[in-house]
Design an enzyme around this catalytic site. Structure first.
Site, PDB file in Angstrom:
ATOM      1  N   ASP A 137       0.833  -1.201   0.000  1.00  0.00           N
ATOM      2  CA  ASP A 137       0.000   0.000   0.000  1.00  0.00           C
ATOM      3  C   ASP A 137       0.873   1.259   0.000  1.00  0.00           C
ATOM      4  OD1 ASP A 137      -2.011   1.823   0.395  1.00  0.00           O
ATOM      5  OD2 ASP A 137      -2.833   0.882   2.197  1.00  0.00           O
ATOM      6  N   GLY A 168      -5.253   3.776  -7.671  1.00  0.00           N
ATOM      7  CA  GLY A 168      -5.509   4.025  -9.079  1.00  0.00           C
ATOM      8  C   GLY A 168      -4.752   5.217  -9.642  1.00  0.00           C
ATOM      9  N   ASP A 225     -10.502   4.558  -1.212  1.00  0.00           N
ATOM     10  CA  ASP A 225     -11.102   3.570  -0.310  1.00  0.00           C
ATOM     11  C   ASP A 225     -12.625   3.521  -0.426  1.00  0.00           C
ATOM     12  OD1 ASP A 225      -8.498   3.424   0.465  1.00  0.00           O
ATOM     13  OD2 ASP A 225      -8.911   3.537   2.610  1.00  0.00           O
TER      14      ASP A 225
HETATM   15  C1  GLA Z   1      -5.345   2.545   2.848  1.00  0.00           C
HETATM   16  C2  GLA Z   1      -5.901   1.418   1.999  1.00  0.00           C
HETATM   17  C3  GLA Z   1      -6.922   0.629   2.798  1.00  0.00           C
HETATM   18  C4  GLA Z   1      -6.270   0.082   4.059  1.00  0.00           C
HETATM   19  C5  GLA Z   1      -5.649   1.212   4.860  1.00  0.00           C
HETATM   20  C6  GLA Z   1      -4.796   0.689   6.008  1.00  0.00           C
HETATM   21  O1  GLA Z   1      -6.315   3.495   3.152  1.00  0.00           O
HETATM   22  O2  GLA Z   1      -6.462   1.918   0.827  1.00  0.00           O
HETATM   23  O3  GLA Z   1      -7.455  -0.425   2.017  1.00  0.00           O
HETATM   24  O4  GLA Z   1      -5.295  -0.868   3.701  1.00  0.00           O
HETATM   25  O5  GLA Z   1      -4.793   2.019   4.059  1.00  0.00           O
HETATM   26  O6  GLA Z   1      -4.188   1.701   6.750  1.00  0.00           O
END
Ligand code: GLA
Length: 379
Positions: free
Chosen positions: A145, A182, A203
């Site tokens: 991430d 994205g 998200d």
């Molecule tokens: C981001 C990701 C989420 C999750 C959080 C965790 O916002 O997009 O899916 O993994 O981090 O902190």
């Protein structure tokens, strides 16, 4: 080196360096992830209970495999830089053994930056070491991430390639899930950095408005998905309580038409029968998991009424009639739009019922924010 030779070296390195998980994710990954329900408050006990529930509820039998620990598991690095879990996870290897003993797979989460989104330790400058640790624990899936406020395409290419190579070096097959919301049109390059799936959006939230905006906006990305490499419109919210039953049915139907990864994000240890039915309906899951691996797309739209289609390996077409309005409305699919001339049989996948033979078109009443999902087969 001569210019020509440089090109040969560059091109051959692409050919000889397959993605870390090239044979992985032949169909969109199915599983569960801790984030949508538990946030960073995840622990060993909950992960074990979730694995138990995945078996007991029939989700495993329906095809769900991965149990993914998201952000919040990390502790500190030891003197040699080896990343250790925090005290909510006393023994990661034992946890992986437990999950594997249930016939399931375990996934983990990290970031290419110094810190993860929830402020835990990231993998920056420890990529090989962390990949080794994850492999030694027995991890089968890594969500990686971005968690930084910006990033160019080339910075991302470098960071994700580094982890792709580190995972490959471990020799363990590990599904590589790119998460960078994205940005920089990841669908154009996600596969080249070894991604088996890549998030295409910010998200998701447990709200119809957010789910619908994400899901219906996926149109146009279909040409970038296929076996081994999938667009990921984010994890499921089904069963978390913020949407109506029809709205969750829309969520599930749309994700299946999109050939999206189906990563449940609810508490599997306490589900209503309706939630279990939504998550495990075999005919709907077969749409998502169809071996042809084609992502569906919109074939007609009139304001809030949308008709989506997914071509299936057996030549049939799955059609979603979606009503984004607040009242029940009749929606029609014209068979010509499906490439079907004349008569076709229609089966309702949620009702698991043959509806008969229709000529030229099929119409249904679709409830507010709901869907009618049918499989149409030319006669
Ligand atoms: C981001 C990701 C989420 C999750 C959080 C965790 O916002 O997009 O899916 O993994 O981090 O902190």
């Amino acid at each position: 080196m001569k210019k020509g030779l440089v090109w040969v070296v560059i091109i051959s390195s692409f050919i000889t360096l397959p993605a870390a998980g090239q044979n992985l994710a032949a169909t969109p990954p199915m599983g569960w992830n801790s984030w949508n329900h538990y946030g960073p408050n995840i622990d060993d006990k909950t992960v074990r209970a979730t694995a138990d529930a995945m078996v007991a509820t029939g989700m495993k039998a329906a095809g769900y495999v991965y149990i993914n620990i998201d952000d919040g598991w990390q502790g500190t690095r030891d003197a040699k830089g080896v990343l250790r879990p925090n005290d909510r996870f006393p023994d990661m290897k034992a946890l992986a053994d437990y999950v594997h003993s249930k016939g399931l797979k375990l996934g983990i989460y990290s970031s290419p930056g110094p810190k993860t989104c929830a402020g835990y330790e990231g993998s920056l400058n420890h990529e090989e070491q962390d990949a080794r640790t994850f492999a030694e624990w027995g991890m089968d899936y890594l969500k990686y991430d971005w968690c930084q406020s910006s990033g160019t395409r080339s910075e991302m290419l470098v960071a994700y390639t580094k982890m792709r190579d580190a995972l490959k070096k471990t020799g363990r097959p590990i599904v590589f899930s790119l998460c960078q919301y994205g940005w920089n049109k990841v669908w154009e390059w996600g596969e080249s950095v070894g991604g088996n799936l890549w998030r295409t959006t910010g998200d998701i939230r447990d709200e119809y408005r957010v789910m619908a905006e994400i899901g219906f906006n996926q149109n146009g990305l279909e040409k970038f998905a296929g076996p081994g490499h999938w667009n990921d419109p984010d994890m499921l919210e089904v069963g978390n309580g913020g949407m109506t039953e029809d709205e969750y049915r829309t969520h599930m139907s749309l994700w299946a038409i999109l050939a999206a990864p189906l990563i449940a994000g609810n508490d599997l240890t306490s589900m209503t029968p309706y939630t279990v039915e939504l998550l495990t309906n075999p005919e709907v899951l077969a749409v998502d998991q169809d071996p042809l691996g084609k992502q569906g797309y919109r074939i007609a739209q009139e304001g809030p009424f949308e008709v989506w289609m997914k071509p299936m390996a057996d030549g049939s077409k799955v059609v979603g009639l979606f009503n984004r309005q607040r009242t029940t409305e009749q929606i029609t699919v014209e068979f010509a739009k499906l490439g079907i001339d004349g008569e076709a049989t229609v089966r309702d996948l949620w009702l698991k019922k043959d509806l008969g033979t229709f000529k030229g078109k099929y119409s249904a009443h679709v409830p507010r924010h709901g869907v009618v999902l049918v499989r149409v087969k030319s006669k």
